[in-house]
Design a protein around this motif. Structure first.
Motif, PDB file in Angstrom:
ATOM      1  N   ILE A  86       1.763 -12.980 -25.443  1.00 60.66           N
ATOM      2  CA  ILE A  86       2.165 -13.924 -24.397  1.00 60.66           C
ATOM      3  C   ILE A  86       0.968 -14.814 -24.063  1.00 60.66           C
ATOM      4  O   ILE A  86      -0.135 -14.328 -23.826  1.00 60.66           O
ATOM      5  CB  ILE A  86       2.628 -13.177 -23.128  1.00 60.66           C
ATOM      6  CG1 ILE A  86       3.740 -12.177 -23.492  1.00 60.66           C
ATOM      7  CG2 ILE A  86       3.123 -14.152 -22.074  1.00 60.66           C
ATOM      8  CD1 ILE A  86       4.121 -11.260 -22.360  1.00 60.66           C
ATOM      9  N   SER A  87       1.198 -16.103 -24.070  1.00 62.34           N
ATOM     10  CA  SER A  87       0.113 -17.053 -23.805  1.00 62.34           C
ATOM     11  C   SER A  87      -0.293 -17.014 -22.335  1.00 62.34           C
ATOM     12  O   SER A  87       0.394 -16.413 -21.493  1.00 62.34           O
ATOM     13  CB  SER A  87       0.542 -18.470 -24.179  1.00 62.34           C
ATOM     14  OG  SER A  87       1.499 -18.949 -23.250  1.00 62.34           O
ATOM     15  N   LYS A  88      -1.385 -17.686 -22.027  1.00 60.35           N
ATOM     16  CA  LYS A  88      -1.840 -17.721 -20.636  1.00 60.35           C
ATOM     17  C   LYS A  88      -0.883 -18.508 -19.737  1.00 60.35           C
ATOM     18  O   LYS A  88      -0.945 -18.427 -18.513  1.00 60.35           O
ATOM     19  CB  LYS A  88      -3.244 -18.315 -20.560  1.00 60.35           C
ATOM     20  CG  LYS A  88      -3.348 -19.752 -21.068  1.00 60.35           C
ATOM     21  CD  LYS A  88      -4.788 -20.253 -20.990  1.00 60.35           C
ATOM     22  CE  LYS A  88      -4.892 -21.695 -21.492  1.00 60.35           C
ATOM     23  NZ  LYS A  88      -6.307 -22.183 -21.437  1.00 60.35           N
ATOM     24  N   GLU A  89       0.032 -19.282 -20.388  1.00 60.93           N
ATOM     25  CA  GLU A  89       1.054 -20.015 -19.619  1.00 60.93           C
ATOM     26  C   GLU A  89       2.337 -19.200 -19.474  1.00 60.93           C
ATOM     27  O   GLU A  89       3.311 -19.662 -18.868  1.00 60.93           O
ATOM     28  CB  GLU A  89       1.394 -21.353 -20.293  1.00 60.93           C
ATOM     29  CG  GLU A  89       0.275 -22.374 -20.298  1.00 60.93           C
ATOM     30  CD  GLU A  89      -0.702 -22.142 -21.437  1.00 60.93           C
ATOM     31  OE1 GLU A  89      -0.324 -21.410 -22.393  1.00 60.93           O
ATOM     32  OE2 GLU A  89      -1.826 -22.682 -21.395  1.00 60.93           O
ATOM     33  N   GLY A  90       2.366 -18.007 -20.067  1.00 58.96           N
ATOM     34  CA  GLY A  90       3.561 -17.170 -19.991  1.00 58.96           C
ATOM     35  C   GLY A  90       4.612 -17.561 -21.011  1.00 58.96           C
ATOM     36  O   GLY A  90       5.804 -17.364 -20.774  1.00 58.96           O
ATOM     37  N   LYS A  91       4.166 -18.103 -22.166  1.00 56.03           N
ATOM     38  CA  LYS A  91       5.088 -18.560 -23.206  1.00 56.03           C
ATOM     39  C   LYS A  91       4.939 -17.722 -24.469  1.00 56.03           C
ATOM     40  O   LYS A  91       3.925 -17.056 -24.698  1.00 56.03           O
ATOM     41  CB  LYS A  91       4.816 -20.033 -23.545  1.00 56.03           C
ATOM     42  CG  LYS A  91       4.852 -20.981 -22.355  1.00 56.03           C
ATOM     43  CD  LYS A  91       6.221 -21.074 -21.729  1.00 56.03           C
ATOM     44  CE  LYS A  91       6.236 -22.086 -20.579  1.00 56.03           C
ATOM     45  NZ  LYS A  91       7.554 -22.154 -19.919  1.00 56.03           N
ATOM     46  N   LEU A  92       5.984 -17.788 -25.323  1.00 57.04           N
ATOM     47  CA  LEU A  92       5.984 -17.057 -26.591  1.00 57.04           C
ATOM     48  C   LEU A  92       5.768 -17.961 -27.793  1.00 57.04           C
ATOM     49  O   LEU A  92       5.563 -17.473 -28.909  1.00 57.04           O
ATOM     50  CB  LEU A  92       7.316 -16.315 -26.781  1.00 57.04           C
ATOM     51  CG  LEU A  92       7.582 -15.134 -25.855  1.00 57.04           C
ATOM     52  CD1 LEU A  92       8.954 -14.547 -26.139  1.00 57.04           C
ATOM     53  CD2 LEU A  92       6.509 -14.068 -26.006  1.00 57.04           C
ATOM     54  N   GLY A  93       5.818 -19.261 -27.595  1.00 62.87           N
ATOM     55  CA  GLY A  93       5.696 -20.179 -28.723  1.00 62.87           C
ATOM     56  C   GLY A  93       6.955 -20.208 -29.571  1.00 62.87           C
ATOM     57  O   GLY A  93       6.894 -20.265 -30.804  1.00 62.87           O
ATOM     58  N   VAL A  94       8.103 -20.181 -28.901  1.00 64.77           N
ATOM     59  CA  VAL A  94       9.388 -20.234 -29.607  1.00 64.77           C
ATOM     60  C   VAL A  94      10.293 -21.256 -28.918  1.00 64.77           C
ATOM     61  O   VAL A  94      10.089 -21.603 -27.750  1.00 64.77           O
ATOM     62  CB  VAL A  94      10.107 -18.862 -29.632  1.00 64.77           C
ATOM     63  CG1 VAL A  94       9.241 -17.816 -30.332  1.00 64.77           C
ATOM     64  CG2 VAL A  94      10.470 -18.415 -28.216  1.00 64.77           C
ATOM     65  N   GLN A  95      11.278 -21.724 -29.671  1.00 62.09           N
ATOM     66  CA  GLN A  95      12.328 -22.567 -29.100  1.00 62.09           C
ATOM     67  C   GLN A  95      13.551 -21.690 -28.852  1.00 62.09           C
ATOM     68  O   GLN A  95      14.025 -21.032 -29.775  1.00 62.09           O
ATOM     69  CB  GLN A  95      12.690 -23.710 -30.057  1.00 62.09           C
ATOM     70  CG  GLN A  95      11.612 -24.777 -30.196  1.00 62.09           C
ATOM     71  CD  GLN A  95      11.402 -25.551 -28.918  1.00 62.09           C
ATOM     72  OE1 GLN A  95      12.329 -25.745 -28.131  1.00 62.09           O
ATOM     73  NE2 GLN A  95      10.170 -25.986 -28.688  1.00 62.09           N
ATOM     74  N   PRO A  96      14.046 -21.637 -27.611  1.00 61.46           N
ATOM     75  CA  PRO A  96      15.221 -20.811 -27.333  1.00 61.46           C
ATOM     76  C   PRO A  96      16.446 -21.314 -28.085  1.00 61.46           C
ATOM     77  O   PRO A  96      16.604 -22.511 -28.323  1.00 61.46           O
ATOM     78  CB  PRO A  96      15.410 -20.957 -25.819  1.00 61.46           C
ATOM     79  CG  PRO A  96      14.090 -21.416 -25.307  1.00 61.46           C
ATOM     80  CD  PRO A  96      13.515 -22.265 -26.398  1.00 61.46           C
ATOM     81  N   GLY A  97      17.297 -20.402 -28.450  1.00 63.19           N
ATOM     82  CA  GLY A  97      18.565 -20.753 -29.091  1.00 63.19           C
ATOM     83  C   GLY A  97      19.720 -20.477 -28.142  1.00 63.19           C
ATOM     84  O   GLY A  97      19.510 -20.183 -26.965  1.00 63.19           O
ATOM     85  N   GLY A  98      20.914 -20.582 -28.653  1.00 59.91           N
ATOM     86  CA  GLY A  98      22.083 -20.351 -27.809  1.00 59.91           C
ATOM     87  C   GLY A  98      23.169 -19.604 -28.552  1.00 59.91           C
ATOM     88  O   GLY A  98      23.165 -19.529 -29.785  1.00 59.91           O
ATOM     89  N   LEU A  99      24.078 -19.038 -27.790  1.00 55.66           N
ATOM     90  CA  LEU A  99      25.220 -18.330 -28.357  1.00 55.66           C
ATOM     91  C   LEU A  99      26.496 -18.888 -27.741  1.00 55.66           C
ATOM     92  O   LEU A  99      26.545 -19.163 -26.537  1.00 55.66           O
ATOM     93  CB  LEU A  99      25.137 -16.826 -28.078  1.00 55.66           C
ATOM     94  CG  LEU A  99      23.997 -16.038 -28.753  1.00 55.66           C
ATOM     95  CD1 LEU A  99      24.004 -14.597 -28.246  1.00 55.66           C
ATOM     96  CD2 LEU A  99      24.141 -16.075 -30.262  1.00 55.66           C
TER      97      LEU A  99
END
Length: 447
Positions: free
Chosen positions: A284-297
């Motif tokens: 987890i980055s210091k910004e609280g991110k994962l470095g991914v683009q969310p998808g949808g269902l």
């Protein structure tokens, strides 16, 4: 290509509504043997794109897509044909017809608008049925991330029980608008019910927060793609994050909370991959991110995963009639409430009035007949209601003067009608400039 699809839907819907509205005036005028000189889609200021005269009527397409019109002989309208009105009345002219016939001619346009909307809703009920999630099946409440909604008192996980005393049976697109226009919303939180009083200027507050989803179903955190340079290459597209460090994270908002609380750390994520649970380390980055683009269902996938039960109700033709009528009535009443808010300065709703760009923006970038017809039906109701406003130059203004004539037995003078028409025209131009000016302002400030 997206802009072409969007523009095509906009122009098709607008053209359909204009033509049918003007037919509503044209048909009774012809039935009462009143001469119709012109029938135009869009305005032909100075010149026309296309025109052809058939019998006594010139049919055409103008170049200015701000509406359309029929020019009826002997009628004081936007053409302001004073030369014709100065001549003695002729039997085929509008002014020579009985007041009740003139009233029917003037009401024809809005009548067609309302009938069209109800027909569309009936047809949609028959063709598409009704797909929704029952309110009682939203066990974990709704996603509410709007700052204004939070300030008013809503939280993610709240279950909306009723709006202004009306019990909420299903979650659908109409719920958001009901909440926006509500005075009181009854919610259930942690097993207890509480009433939230909606501020009078709620719409104005919403306008200041920019674009934000007010209400939505809670969805899982799905990996759409891993961005270039991300340290979390162990994650794969379509992974569903179901737990972090052993803590269940059924929904997207729960994942975000855990990430915020574990900034700059490496933890273990449990993801659902190919129907199996897999544990992977994530950074987890210091910004609280994962470095991914969310998808949808889609709703079908969410139902298969056990998140929601999607209800589908189909209707036969006769069953579709009362369903469509109820839908049309609800939309008509809802739009009436919106107008009431707009004309109440204290609500600040007038700041959200939009022009042609606002209408253009409600059409999607992809073609969907279901969405197209739904928007067209709503616009038809809006067009009908707006034209009924008692403003000279609108159908409602003509109807107002005709009702005065029928009740009093006195016909307003042509001079009075000419002046009223001019005042009404100036008022309409002012409203048009205000609405489209709002569009420009929002485009500049990004809200």
């Amino acid at each position: 290509m997206d802009i072409v699809i969007k523009l095509s839907q906009f122009l098709l819907s607008l053209s359909l509504l204009i033509i049918l509205h003007e037919l509503g005036h044209f048909i009774p005028a012809k039935l009462f043997k009143t001469r119709v000189e012109k029938f135009y889609l869009f305005f032909d200021v100075k010149y026309s794109l296309l025109k052809k005269k058939i019998g006594e009527t010139e049919y055409g397409i103008g170049w200015l897509p701000l509406g359309g019109y029929v020019k009826i002989s002997g009628m004081i309208d936007e053409s302001m044909d004073k030369e014709q009105m100065a001549l003695p009345p002729q039997p085929w002219e509008f002014r020579s017809k009985p007041a009740w016939q003139r009233l029917i001619i003037m009401l024809g346009g809005v009548t067609v608008n309302f009938i069209l909307a109800f027909i569309i809703y009936i047809g949609m009920a028959f063709a598409y049925g009704d797909t929704y999630i029952a309110n009682e099946d939203l066990k974990d409440g709704l996603l509410i991330e709007s700052p204004v909604m939070n300030t008013v008192g809503f939280k993610t996980g709240d279950h909306i029980v009723s709006v202004d005393g009306e019990k909420i049976v299903k979650f659908d697109n109409d719920l958001t608008m009901k909440v926006i226009m509500a005075k009181e919303v009854l919610i259930e939180r942690d097993g207890a019910q509480q009433a939230i009083k909606m501020p009078n200027n709620f719409v104005d507050q919403l306008s200041k927060q920019g674009k934000s989803t007010l209400l939505d179903i809670r969805r899982p955190f799905v990996i759409g793609s891993v961005t270039d340079g991300s340290k979390n290459t162990a994650l794969q597209p379509k992974d569903i994050v179901v737990a972090l460090n052993g803590q269940p994270t059924k929904y997207f908002d729960q994942v975000k909370t855990v990430l915020e609380n574990n900034k700059n750390k490496t933890i273990t994520a449990t993801v659902l991959r190919d129907q199996k649970e897999v544990q992977v380390p994530i950074i987890i980055s210091k910004e609280g991110k994962l470095g991914v683009q969310p998808g949808g269902l889609g709703m079908e996938s969410l139902e298969k995963l056990g998140y929601y039960k999607v209800s589908k109700q189909e209707f036969g033709f006769l069953e579709s009639i009362p369903v469509g009528i109820t839908k049309g009535k609800d939309q008509l009443v809802g739009y009436g409430k919106q107008l009431k808010m707009i004309f109440s300065p204290s609500t600040g709703a007038y700041k959200q009035v939009g022009g042609f760009k606002a209408i253009f923006d409600i059409f999607p970038n992809t073609w969907s007949w279901q969405v197209f017809w739904n928007i067209t039906a709503l616009l038809s109701i809006m067009l009908g209601v707006m034209n009924l406003l008692p403003i000279p130059a609108l159908d409602g203004g003509h109807v107002m003067f005709l009702l005065y004539e029928i009740i009093s037995g006195k016909k307003p003078s042509d001079k009075f009608l000419e002046n009223a028409q001019m005042v009404g025209f100036v008022l309409l131009i002012t409203l048009l400039l205000f609405a489209n000016g709002n569009d420009i302002y929002k485009a500049i400030v990004g809200k």
